[in-house]
Design a protein around this motif. Sequence first.
Motif, PDB file in Angstrom:
ATOM      1  N   PRO A  10      43.294  41.001  12.743  1.00 33.80           N
ATOM      2  CA  PRO A  10      42.843  39.988  11.794  1.00 33.80           C
ATOM      3  C   PRO A  10      43.774  38.780  11.773  1.00 33.80           C
ATOM      4  O   PRO A  10      44.971  38.904  12.020  1.00 33.80           O
ATOM      5  N   LYS A  11      43.162  37.645  11.480  1.00 28.85           N
ATOM      6  CA  LYS A  11      43.923  36.405  11.493  1.00 28.85           C
ATOM      7  C   LYS A  11      45.125  36.457  10.560  1.00 28.85           C
ATOM      8  O   LYS A  11      46.202  35.975  10.879  1.00 28.85           O
ATOM      9  N   ARG A  12      44.918  37.029   9.394  1.00 27.71           N
ATOM     10  CA  ARG A  12      46.001  37.025   8.427  1.00 27.71           C
ATOM     11  C   ARG A  12      47.218  37.752   8.974  1.00 27.71           C
ATOM     12  O   ARG A  12      48.353  37.271   8.858  1.00 27.71           O
ATOM     13  N   ALA A  13      46.950  38.903   9.599  1.00 25.80           N
ATOM     14  CA  ALA A  13      48.072  39.651  10.174  1.00 25.80           C
ATOM     15  C   ALA A  13      48.785  38.801  11.202  1.00 25.80           C
ATOM     16  O   ALA A  13      50.019  38.768  11.272  1.00 25.80           O
ATOM     17  N   GLY A  37      48.972  47.330  15.318  1.00 26.11           N
ATOM     18  CA  GLY A  37      47.750  47.016  14.586  1.00 26.11           C
ATOM     19  C   GLY A  37      47.960  46.075  13.426  1.00 26.11           C
ATOM     20  O   GLY A  37      47.010  45.760  12.729  1.00 26.11           O
ATOM     21  N   GLY A  38      49.147  45.656  13.174  1.00 24.54           N
ATOM     22  CA  GLY A  38      49.333  44.705  12.083  1.00 24.54           C
ATOM     23  C   GLY A  38      50.655  44.894  11.396  1.00 24.54           C
ATOM     24  O   GLY A  38      51.637  45.293  11.998  1.00 24.54           O
ATOM     25  N   MET A  39      50.662  44.585  10.109  1.00 25.65           N
ATOM     26  CA  MET A  39      51.866  44.798   9.332  1.00 25.65           C
ATOM     27  C   MET A  39      51.723  46.107   8.576  1.00 25.65           C
ATOM     28  O   MET A  39      50.618  46.583   8.345  1.00 25.65           O
ATOM     29  N   PRO A  55      45.115  32.499   6.060  1.00 22.24           N
ATOM     30  CA  PRO A  55      43.781  32.968   5.709  1.00 22.24           C
ATOM     31  C   PRO A  55      43.828  34.206   4.838  1.00 22.24           C
ATOM     32  O   PRO A  55      44.837  34.917   4.793  1.00 22.24           O
ATOM     33  N   LYS A  56      42.750  34.432   4.138  1.00 21.39           N
ATOM     34  CA  LYS A  56      42.643  35.674   3.381  1.00 21.39           C
ATOM     35  C   LYS A  56      42.216  36.770   4.345  1.00 21.39           C
ATOM     36  O   LYS A  56      41.740  36.507   5.428  1.00 21.39           O
ATOM     37  N   GLY A  57      42.359  37.984   3.913  1.00 24.67           N
ATOM     38  CA  GLY A  57      41.872  39.048   4.774  1.00 24.67           C
ATOM     39  C   GLY A  57      42.824  40.210   4.800  1.00 24.67           C
ATOM     40  O   GLY A  57      43.736  40.305   3.981  1.00 24.67           O
ATOM     41  N   ASP A  58      42.566  41.072   5.748  1.00 23.25           N
ATOM     42  CA  ASP A  58      43.356  42.279   5.837  1.00 23.25           C
ATOM     43  C   ASP A  58      44.646  41.985   6.591  1.00 23.25           C
ATOM     44  O   ASP A  58      44.718  41.063   7.383  1.00 23.25           O
ATOM     45  N   PHE A  59      45.652  42.803   6.310  1.00 19.19           N
ATOM     46  CA  PHE A  59      46.912  42.565   7.006  1.00 19.19           C
ATOM     47  C   PHE A  59      47.100  43.538   8.167  1.00 19.19           C
ATOM     48  O   PHE A  59      48.151  43.601   8.749  1.00 19.19           O
ATOM     49  N   HIS A  60      46.065  44.314   8.449  1.00 20.34           N
ATOM     50  CA  HIS A  60      46.183  45.143   9.644  1.00 20.34           C
ATOM     51  C   HIS A  60      44.800  45.357  10.234  1.00 20.34           C
ATOM     52  O   HIS A  60      43.773  45.184   9.571  1.00 20.34           O
TER      53      HIS A  60
END
Lengths: 184, 113, 188, 408, 165, 341, 168
Positions: free
Chosen positions: D109-112, D175-177, D297-302
């Motif tokens: 995701p963009k946020r991550a 996969g992210g943070m 951006p809003k969204g998921d962090f992973h």
Amino acid sequence: MLTETDKYNVVQAPPGVEGSGFFATSLDKAVGLARKNSLWPLPFATSCCGIEFMATMASTYDLGRFGAERLSFSPRQADLLMVMGTIAKKMGPILRQVYEQMAEPKWVLSMGACASSGGIFDTYSVLQGIDRIIPVDVYIPGCPPRPEQVIDGILRIQDLVGKESLRRRNTPEYKALLAQYGIE
Amino acid sequence: MNYFLSNLTLLNITVPVQWYLYLSAALFCIGVAGALTRRNAIILFMSVELMLNAVNLLMVAFSNHLGDASGQVFVFFVMVVAAAEVAVGLAILMMIYRNTGSVDVGFLKKLKW
Amino acid sequence: MNLTNRSVVVVKKEMTFLEKLYLPAILGGMWITIRHLFKKKATVNYPEEKRPMSKTFRGHHVLKLDEQGRERCTACGLCAVACPAEAITMVSAERKPGEEHLYREEKYASVYEINMLRCIFCGDCEEACPKEAIFLTDRLVDADYKRGTFVYGKDKLTEKPDKPIDVSPRQTKEVLEFKKNKKFAHNN
Amino acid sequence: MNKEIIYTGENKFIDPVTGQEKEFTTLNLGPTHPATHGIFQNILKMDGEVVLDAEPTVGYIHRAFEKIAERRPFYQITVLTDRMNYCSSPINNMGWHMTVEKLLKAEIPKRAEYLRVIIMELSRISDHIICNTVIGVDTGAMTGFLYLFQWRELIYEIFEEICGARLTTNIGRIGGMERDFSEIAWKKIHKFMDEFPDKLREFEKLVTRNRIFMDRTIGCGGISGQNALAYGFTGPNLRAAGIDYDVRVMNPYSSYQDFDFKVPVGTNGDVYDRFMVRGQEMWESLSIIRQAIDKMPKGDFHADLPEFYLPPKEEVYNQMEALIYHFKIVMGENDVPVGEVYHAVEGGNGELGFYLISDGGRTPYRLHFRRPCFIYYQAYPEIIKGGMLSDAVLTMSSMNVIAGELDA
Amino acid sequence: MNPITEYTFYALSFLSILSGLMVIFSRNPVHSVLYLVLTFFTIAGHFLLMSAHFLAAVHVIVYSGAIMVLFLYVIMMLNLNKQPEGWSNFLQGMFWVFPSGLLLITLVGVLRAGSDMMTGAGKNIGTVENLGRVLFNDFLLPFEISSILFLAGMVGAVMVGKKES
Amino acid sequence: MEWILYKTILVVCVFGLSLFVAMYSTYAERKVAAFLQDRLGPNRAGPFGILQPLADGVKMFMKEEIIPQNANRWLFVLGPGIAMFTACMTGAVIPWGKDFVNAEGVHFPLQVTDVNIGLLYLFGVVSIGVYGIMIGGWASNNKYSLLGALRASSQMISYELAMGLSIIALVMLSGTLSVGEIVEQQQGWRWNVLYQPLGFLIFLICAFAETNRAPFDLPECETELVGGYHTEYSSMKLGFFLFAEYINMFISAAVISTLYFGGYNFPFVYKYITDPLWVSVVSFVVTMMKVSFFIFVFMWVRWTLPRFRYDQLMHLGWKVLIPLSIINILITGVVLLVRNL
Amino acid sequence: MSNELLTYISEKLKAGIGNGLLKAEMAYDFPVFEIERDSIHLAIKLLKEDPDTDFHFLTTLCGLHYPDNKGKELGLMYQLHNLPKNHRIRLKTFFPVQDPTVPTITDLFPAANWMERQEYDFYGIKFQGHPNLKRILNMDEMNYFPMRKEFPLEDATRTDKDDTMFGR
């Protein structure tokens, strides 16, 4: 080996005042007090812990408050060998040589997991703890330890230094300890 | 110490000039011996300096003896010459060392290499 | 060689006449340093005053007890597997009847040791634990004189029932929310 | 003095200028020399103060990363990468995560990605702070080091708030943070963004236009662009030589294409160039962070990666399925695609590459790190030839050789 | 004659001769230099004894402070202490000590002949003013010439020492 | 006899003063460095860390003496001795205050000796000081030490020239070599720095170089030469070297303030003080204040500036300072000539 | 684009080394070419010096060990980069463990010097013509090549580990 090991410039106790006579102890105390406030470290920084040591030296924590800001990279002038970071087997002999070159009295502080035990580097190339080659006085856990912990370690060393008798370095126990490591 | 040195002025009594003659003769001869015996060019140089100084000493002694400042002025000139000599001499020595890797005067008898 | 259109040369190597004189830059530097002489010092007098530390700092481990003072650990061994330093050693044991007030599950760790000198405080054990049993806390592990003293057993790791250690800042909102929900057996 | 030096004996060489035979001395720079901040040894052959040649010896903290990596499950390799370039360990962490994500073909995701950018740029700043201030220390100006280090301490605090550790962060997950930034973390980031520029400017004023410093650094340890490429330079050191190769621009990763930033370059790759390029890069990093904060951006962090990203704890605590996944991930029993992949990120010192061969097992079959330090440090003897001892020391610190990365 | 002066003279003379001898007998050039420095100090002491204060100070500055430092510098830089001369060479060289000894004897003998030169007046001629007056009046031309010589020496030293490029 | 006694006491006092100031300079150095760097500096030994120099001293005294096996034993010990000895000797010609005149009109000078060639004496002693470093560095038989010794000697020789030339302009101005007289000439505001600003600057720079302080601390520069000439020294021998540096710094500060800043002179002060005892005391205090200020400048500069490289140092010395000081002499000469016409 | 690059370069290589090119495929991101050991040097030289391909930057180089591939146990991976065009390719070559010799490419890329020394250190791959082929990271006294799969990772002297339960 460059050190002349038979020549210790340690004040002998006056005759008749054996053991913990009054004179000896008060001198011990004074000298201990002086020594503990003037520990010049030799930073043997190899890796990450070295950076954290920089942080300890820097303004926020300021190791200089303990009179220890004068780093002496020459082993002759240092009192405290701070081993920080992984000591590989290739590095071992050098560390030992540095230790041997230091002038008595000397203390060793092993900072961080790698130096103390090898940490996550349980590998063919890493020494599993520097206490295999030189005697260590204080261990600091952490990978790397926070500056607070380093200062704690220094405080421990200071305790040790402050309490040490002047004659300790001449005692058979100390010599036995060194002999255990094969250091004359 | 300083007091002592400064108060020597006050005493203002000198030693017979003859003694200085002997002393400087001795120093001069030591210089000669050094110049003759040693083959290290730098030591040789230093022997020459020693000889010059023996002469300096004598000149000051005589100047003092005769009450004439000219002797001391000459010492001055000797110092200037010595300094110039040392500067050039050492530069030459450095060049010799650079080219031959040695300062042994025995090495220099070729004059060309 | 220009690979992108974003490059910009940032170096100016010619010195102006003033810069060649040494003095302006030197005086400017000295002005900067002298101003710091009167500034508030950044130093924290550590042993006396402490620097605020993040609640999520990964320090000394704790073996949590549940609300009834029972050990949560079931000796599943995930933490030991997850440990990159192989610092965790545990011996599992069956819970005997009559020990229900000590151990939550049927299996427990009779020996749980972390070698603090090996530990790198990466937090993988905390992440791996499926039972909310092991947490890292913002306490610091003390320096010590002997190597042997650094193998921390359950005596040093387990929290004291009368002095619970709050680990809620390390847990996600969802977990905290979930813990409020009494209907799950896990949470009692 | 680029002519080849001919050695004629034990300690003799032929002076290329005069053509005469001369004696040289050897000087052992390291391994515990204060200038070799990490640990490596250089045996310098010196003619007076001039360095004729250097023979570097490395490996004093060789820790067998590549071997360990073959025995550890994927998620445990993060802690290894931490200890490679420990001045900017988050970049290493994320580089590794992105490599695995590339292998898994995961969509992040963009946020991550933006969060990652912030962290990476912060750590780039912290890396460059170390390097630039250490150049100061090696020229004898200790004070700038202590001024900037206070702000490095603030970066530490931010990391601590985000992940729980200061230096070896183990930050982020495949996969992210592992968690979103907390309020305090944001506050600290804003504080940093507000206060750091002033301090950086002050530091620059202290040294950059000081003639002593300029004399020391200009023309010292220079390398031409062509030579730099031949020796495999990347990162600030290559850019200082005038070649604007930046992985962030050439092969954007983690949404770097969304940001507008300049690539600072130097002219002839000497110490001053490196210093200035690093200095300017800090400003660019600050601008990237500001853009990332603005555009966050809003969204998921992973990413949604059930095979690799640990399920949320509350599900682990009460759902059997999640618990099973949890076990499988921790034990490393998930299936991994077979294949080989190379991913590079712009580390503090240049292109930090991860070459991963996976045979489907729980551990990589082979993991090779392209460590920029290791590759460009071999040019060191070439660079310092003909310079003076002080130049050699400065060159070493300006190349920012991190022993942990060098020796792996 | 003041006994203090006398004893000082004896002590200084003894020291200067001894250290002078050590200059030529030391095996290590660095030791030689240091002994020579000591000799110069004693000579400066003699100057003081003869109220030539200015000269003494200049002597220390020029000889000990500059010339001998240069010597020491060159020796250290060239690392000459590693090149001892062989003993055979040395013994061979010692052959020359006899002629110089003979020279000494001759000199002393000659000097003894006119042994009447007792001390003169201790006029205050060693002051800066006096010396300056003499130097810049009577010896102005030599002074200028010597300064040209000095300049030439400097230029020469630079030219000789320069690396051909 | 009383005269000798008085002089002896004075020598001891100056010696003690040098030692004391040097000792506390080390403490001040650490504190100043710390404050300039936003730190606190030593504050554990005694209140505010006041006892820090004592602690260092005792520690060094009790440390093992190591003489490297392949070092030259004699010279190894001699080196720090010379450094310390010459450092202590320089204090003799500096007037620390106005003469104390008692009721009978007997002068008790606060200057050990006012030799008429005081400046030359200073120079002579300073030029010998380099032997300590050279001998120590050479005798250690260590390449770093040797490099440090070489750097020290060439630096000393080069900067002594410029220093001497800058002083010559001053001597032309004052017409005497006696330090005491030079001070007396600068009564009130007539400080030499106002007449000789360029000379002062040159002298200041050279003083930095002569005392081996940053930015000219090449002989010991830590990041290149580990410890430079004192790499192999431990215990009190090291202490002597460090001490000598601080004493030199103290003396340099004293010389600067005497030659260029009027020594004990301060405008308006002596108009209001008449009591001879107080005059002496105040003059001493004034001198010490000036000296402290210059010691602070020494430290301030050290913790601000980067250090030179060897060849740049030589360049600065030979190609900048020496021509500048010659120009300074010329200007001074011309001005004097014009004024005397 | 990558596929075009793959075909383009394989043609180039085929023209240059003929049968030396064993395999050409896309692996995830980069074109990968497997090349016979004897023609690897020629292939790299070709790719570097041909102005069309112009792979003038050696990104990295690493050794590989597949103990089960008989006759091709050891391998080397080269990764080349053309900066202006931003093309990256990967070359591989394999050879038996009994005869681990490969021609060096230090003559083409000075950067390969230490990389090759490292692989010699790790795998014992002998680079023919290398100017200074000796161990770089490990001690000179070491008598095996630690990265080969058969050698253990762990230090045998570690005492503080009890892996009876969870040991790997």
